[in-house]
Design a protein around this motif. Structure first.
Motif, PDB file in Angstrom:
ATOM      1  N   GLY A  26       0.795  -1.206   0.000  1.00 57.84           N
ATOM      2  CA  GLY A  26       0.000   0.000   0.000  1.00 57.84           C
ATOM      3  C   GLY A  26       0.832   1.263   0.000  1.00 57.84           C
ATOM      4  N   GLU A  27       2.138   1.160   0.290  1.00 53.21           N
ATOM      5  CA  GLU A  27       2.984   2.328   0.349  1.00 53.21           C
ATOM      6  C   GLU A  27       3.763   2.549  -0.925  1.00 53.21           C
ATOM      7  N   GLY A  28       3.594   1.722  -1.901  1.00 46.89           N
ATOM      8  CA  GLY A  28       4.245   2.095  -3.138  1.00 46.89           C
ATOM      9  C   GLY A  28       4.578   1.005  -4.087  1.00 46.89           C
ATOM     10  N   GLU A  29       5.513   0.115  -3.864  1.00 47.71           N
ATOM     11  CA  GLU A  29       6.090  -0.586  -4.978  1.00 47.71           C
ATOM     12  C   GLU A  29       5.522  -1.982  -5.198  1.00 47.71           C
ATOM     13  N   ALA A  30       6.112  -2.997  -4.625  1.00 45.94           N
ATOM     14  CA  ALA A  30       5.752  -4.358  -4.993  1.00 45.94           C
ATOM     15  C   ALA A  30       4.873  -5.016  -3.952  1.00 45.94           C
ATOM     16  N   MET A  31       4.074  -5.990  -4.394  1.00 50.33           N
ATOM     17  CA  MET A  31       3.267  -6.774  -3.486  1.00 50.33           C
ATOM     18  C   MET A  31       4.168  -7.742  -2.746  1.00 50.33           C
ATOM     19  N   MET A  32       3.888  -7.995  -1.469  1.00 53.38           N
ATOM     20  CA  MET A  32       4.689  -8.917  -0.664  1.00 53.38           C
ATOM     21  C   MET A  32       3.791 -10.006  -0.106  1.00 53.38           C
ATOM     22  N   ILE A  33       4.280 -11.231  -0.133  1.00 51.36           N
ATOM     23  CA  ILE A  33       3.574 -12.365   0.439  1.00 51.36           C
ATOM     24  C   ILE A  33       4.525 -13.053   1.403  1.00 51.36           C
ATOM     25  N   ASN A  34       4.116 -13.146   2.687  1.00 51.98           N
ATOM     26  CA  ASN A  34       4.972 -13.730   3.707  1.00 51.98           C
ATOM     27  C   ASN A  34       6.347 -13.074   3.752  1.00 51.98           C
ATOM     28  N   GLY A  35       6.360 -11.754   3.555  1.00 51.38           N
ATOM     29  CA  GLY A  35       7.619 -11.026   3.672  1.00 51.38           C
ATOM     30  C   GLY A  35       8.513 -11.106   2.465  1.00 51.38           C
ATOM     31  N   GLU A  36       8.094 -11.806   1.389  1.00 50.07           N
ATOM     32  CA  GLU A  36       8.924 -11.935   0.190  1.00 50.07           C
ATOM     33  C   GLU A  36       8.247 -11.247  -0.984  1.00 50.07           C
ATOM     34  N   VAL A  37       9.047 -10.630  -1.832  1.00 48.66           N
ATOM     35  CA  VAL A  37       8.520 -10.017  -3.037  1.00 48.66           C
ATOM     36  C   VAL A  37       8.046 -11.112  -3.987  1.00 48.66           C
ATOM     37  N   THR A  38       6.827 -10.967  -4.521  1.00 43.46           N
ATOM     38  CA  THR A  38       6.309 -11.942  -5.469  1.00 43.46           C
ATOM     39  C   THR A  38       6.859 -11.610  -6.851  1.00 43.46           C
ATOM     40  N   ALA A  39       7.995 -12.194  -7.184  1.00 42.78           N
ATOM     41  CA  ALA A  39       8.681 -11.869  -8.432  1.00 42.78           C
ATOM     42  C   ALA A  39       8.866 -13.122  -9.263  1.00 42.78           C
ATOM     43  N   GLU A  40       8.740 -12.958 -10.585  1.00 48.37           N
ATOM     44  CA  GLU A  40       8.954 -14.043 -11.538  1.00 48.37           C
ATOM     45  C   GLU A  40       9.809 -13.511 -12.672  1.00 48.37           C
ATOM     46  N   PRO A  41      10.870 -14.220 -13.051  1.00 49.88           N
ATOM     47  CA  PRO A  41      11.726 -13.702 -14.127  1.00 49.88           C
ATOM     48  C   PRO A  41      10.973 -13.591 -15.444  1.00 49.88           C
ATOM     49  N   LEU A  42      11.316 -12.571 -16.230  1.00 52.14           N
ATOM     50  CA  LEU A  42      10.799 -12.485 -17.590  1.00 52.14           C
ATOM     51  C   LEU A  42      11.394 -13.610 -18.412  1.00 52.14           C
ATOM     52  N   SER A  43      10.587 -14.175 -19.301  1.00 51.74           N
ATOM     53  CA  SER A  43      11.124 -15.182 -20.207  1.00 51.74           C
ATOM     54  C   SER A  43      12.116 -14.521 -21.153  1.00 51.74           C
ATOM     55  N   PRO A  44      13.055 -15.297 -21.730  1.00 59.19           N
ATOM     56  CA  PRO A  44      14.001 -14.705 -22.690  1.00 59.19           C
ATOM     57  C   PRO A  44      13.303 -13.985 -23.843  1.00 59.19           C
ATOM     58  N   SER A  45      12.188 -14.568 -24.332  1.00 59.52           N
ATOM     59  CA  SER A  45      11.469 -13.921 -25.436  1.00 59.52           C
ATOM     60  C   SER A  45      10.881 -12.593 -25.000  1.00 59.52           C
ATOM     61  N   ALA A  46      10.302 -12.551 -23.799  1.00 58.10           N
ATOM     62  CA  ALA A  46       9.750 -11.287 -23.297  1.00 58.10           C
ATOM     63  C   ALA A  46      10.857 -10.264 -23.087  1.00 58.10           C
ATOM     64  N   ARG A  47      11.997 -10.731 -22.585  1.00 54.80           N
ATOM     65  CA  ARG A  47      13.123  -9.822 -22.357  1.00 54.80           C
ATOM     66  C   ARG A  47      13.624  -9.240 -23.678  1.00 54.80           C
ATOM     67  N   MET A  48      13.577 -10.016 -24.752  1.00 55.99           N
ATOM     68  CA  MET A  48      14.073  -9.546 -26.035  1.00 55.99           C
ATOM     69  C   MET A  48      13.251  -8.382 -26.558  1.00 55.99           C
ATOM     70  N   PHE A  49      11.965  -8.297 -26.148  1.00 57.24           N
ATOM     71  CA  PHE A  49      11.126  -7.190 -26.606  1.00 57.24           C
ATOM     72  C   PHE A  49      11.474  -5.866 -25.922  1.00 57.24           C
ATOM     73  N   HIS A  50      12.495  -5.896 -25.083  1.00 56.82           N
ATOM     74  CA  HIS A  50      12.998  -4.650 -24.507  1.00 56.82           C
ATOM     75  C   HIS A  50      14.297  -4.211 -25.175  1.00 56.82           C
ATOM     76  N   GLU A  51      14.771  -5.015 -26.123  1.00 54.07           N
ATOM     77  CA  GLU A  51      15.942  -4.583 -26.874  1.00 54.07           C
ATOM     78  C   GLU A  51      15.551  -3.416 -27.794  1.00 54.07           C
ATOM     79  N   PRO A  52      16.468  -2.474 -28.028  1.00 54.00           N
ATOM     80  CA  PRO A  52      16.114  -1.253 -28.779  1.00 54.00           C
ATOM     81  C   PRO A  52      15.455  -1.521 -30.130  1.00 54.00           C
ATOM     82  N   HIS A  53      15.907  -2.567 -30.844  1.00 50.71           N
ATOM     83  CA  HIS A  53      15.365  -2.828 -32.181  1.00 50.71           C
ATOM     84  C   HIS A  53      14.070  -3.635 -32.142  1.00 50.71           C
ATOM     85  N   PHE A  54      13.619  -4.037 -30.938  1.00 52.07           N
ATOM     86  CA  PHE A  54      12.400  -4.837 -30.823  1.00 52.07           C
ATOM     87  C   PHE A  54      11.480  -4.310 -29.730  1.00 52.07           C
TER      88      PHE A  54
END
Length: 516
Positions: A26-54
């Motif tokens: 509620g104070e700003g950034e990420a959701m926490m469950i049991n004190g841990e950030v609920t994070a999942e890595p981006l797949s390589p294909s999803a990450r590639m869509f952040h490259e400048p040419h894509f």
């Protein structure tokens, strides 16, 4: 209205860089469950869509038959789209490993649903909408919030009383999945509780005669499959190294992925396409490819003939160079797509559904030539698609892309993918839509026009069916295609010529009525 206003979440500030620990949700950034950030890595294909040419975005333009009520849309989004983890997560970079991850957050819809104050009596509303959507390609969505937005334009156009424009970053999913998710947020206008009906492919019969013929031809079928796959892989490899399409006016200049795009669309009769399909014993895909090849040939003949005296073009006498190599890149979703019922259940009941950018490439050659007989385009398109169906090209390209991503990293894989796309001319797709009228959170939809931008092509052509209509959607770089409405005219005229040829020759079956 007061209740709907009360459902809004308060505004929050999100940051693109977070660590393993963060403040209270509620104070700003990420959701926490049991004190841990609920994070999942981006797949390589999803990450590639952040490259400048894509840095690609998917656009879905929705025409509505009534004015759009922003409060109703926001309330609907809270109960559907925001339940999907990709639409309620920011993409952050882990401070330790530099890996990008999905981190769930609260979403302030005020930062995602944009409702500009418009003059209802403007002179050229259609031109305004076209310019507005084009201007979106000059901007990006901030990484400090989930990478999507929705623009509600309450202005009457030729086809709609209002227009909604979804813009979604391609890292959130492939085009097929995202359009399916959008349709899972709609309901039939005839039954507000029912999801749209999407046609499914008919399965081949399983009778004894089918099995006998299958055994007889299985060896020949396997040989053709292996041979076609070998040839397609070879063409894919040489394209990635040196083979380029002909430098036609449709070919984008280097850096075209960074230029603003213009989106235009045209509605044609799906019944006309079905008439051609049935009369020629082909598929919808065959017909739309035939129409595209014919339309591009007409358009390029005109472009090559600029400044020349028009003496009437024929198959033997025209302005087209010989042996034009023009190919489209098809992106194939390799992950079995979740149906809209699965996606609706996921948003309603928090169940699992298949999701992600699992993409294979197919290089589709286009025949660019004028034909005296319009039906030749249909025959040629059927041969091309039948051959592509009997190939494992998309499986190979998907697997090789994954291998390159793991062995050589994102930047190398992105460079190879960029070279392949830049060595071809255009992108092309055909998406099946609902069979009946649907409503977007209670707003009856007049049309749906999806497309994409941010990739190294100056021309993208998408076909999207809806009820008894087919929407042709163009995304163009105007340096290459300065007159996209003329190209729409050529595509529409091509369908008419093919249909007229079928009627003139009496090829329509007794149970098929000619439309128009």
């Amino acid at each position: 209205m007061e209740l709907l206003e009360g459902l809004r979440w308060r505004k929050q500030v999100l940051k693109p860089i977070v660590t393993k620990r963060t403040r209270e949700a509620g104070e700003g950034e990420a959701m926490m469950i049991n004190g841990e950030v609920t994070a999942e890595p981006l797949s390589p294909s999803a990450r590639m869509f952040h490259e400048p040419h894509f840095n690609c975005y998917i656009i879905a333009i929705m025409g509505c038959k009534t004015r759009i009520n922003p409060h109703v849309v926001k309330a609907g989004l809270e109960h559907t789209l925001l339940k999907h983890p990709r639409f309620s997560s920011i993409q952050v970079v882990d401070e330790k490993g530099g890996e990008m991850k999905w981190v769930q957050t609260k979403v302030d819809l005020e930062n995602h649903v944009i409702v500009p104050d418009l003059d209802p009596n403007m002179d050229s509303p259609d031109q305004f909408v076209e310019d507005y959507v084009s201007d979106l390609t000059k901007t990006t969505i901030e990484m400090s919030k989930p990478l999507w937005d929705l623009h509600l334009l309450n202005v009457r156009t030729a086809e709609a009383e209002a227009v909604g424009v979804f813009r979604i970053h391609h890292s959130l999913g492939d085009g097929t999945s995202l359009i399916s998710l959008l349709l899972a947020c709609t309901r039939k206008t005839s039954d507000p509780e029912a999801l749209p009906t999407i046609p499914s492919k008919k399965k081949a019969g399983s009778g004894n005669s089918v099995r006998v013929w299958w055994r007889f031809f299985s060896i020949w079928w396997a040989f053709r499959l292996l041979w076609n796959t070998f040839v397609d892989i070879l063409m894919f490899v040489v394209t990635s190294v040196f083979l380029k399409d002909t430098e036609t006016p449709l070919k984008g200049a280097p850096g075209v992925e960074f230029t603003p795009k213009r989106f235009v669309h045209r509605t044609v009769s799906l019944d006309d396409i079905k008439l051609v399909k049935k009369a020629m014993n082909t598929t919808i895909n065959d017909v739309v490819l035939a129409v595209t090849q014919s339309g591009l040939s007409r358009y390029l003949n005109r472009r090559y003939g600029e400044g020349k005296k028009d003496k009437g073009a024929t198959e033997k006498r025209n302005n087209l160079p010989k042996n034009i190599c023009l190919r489209s890149t098809l992106l194939i979703n390799m992950r079995p797509s979740a149906g809209i019922q699965d996606l609706a259940d996921m948003m309603k009941k928090d169940t699992d559904a298949k999701w992600g950018n699992w993409i294979g490439y197919v290089l589709l050659p286009f025949t660019i030539a004028l034909r005296d007989d319009p039906l030749d385009y249909v025959h040629e398109a059927k041969v091309t698609i039948d051959r592509k169906k009997l190939s494992l090209e998309s499986v190979f390209t998907f697997s090789s892309a994954e291998l390159f991503l793991r062995l050589f990293g994102i930047k190398t894989a992105a460079a190879i993918s960029h070279k392949i796309l830049s060595h071809t001319t255009m992108s092309f797709s055909n998406v099946v839509g609902p069979l009946e009228e649907i409503g977007f959170y209670g707003h009856p939809m007049a049309y749906l026009a999806p497309t994409v931008y941010g990739h190294p092509h100056a021309l993208t052509i998408n076909f999207q069916s809806y009820i008894n209509k087919m929407k042709i959607v163009l995304a163009v770089d105007q340096d290459a295609v300065p007159d996209p409405h003329q190209l729409c005219d050529d595509l529409e005229e091509s369908l008419k010529l093919i249909k007229d040829a079928i009627i003139a020759r009496g090829l329509i079956k007794d149970d098929v009525e000619a439309s128009g």
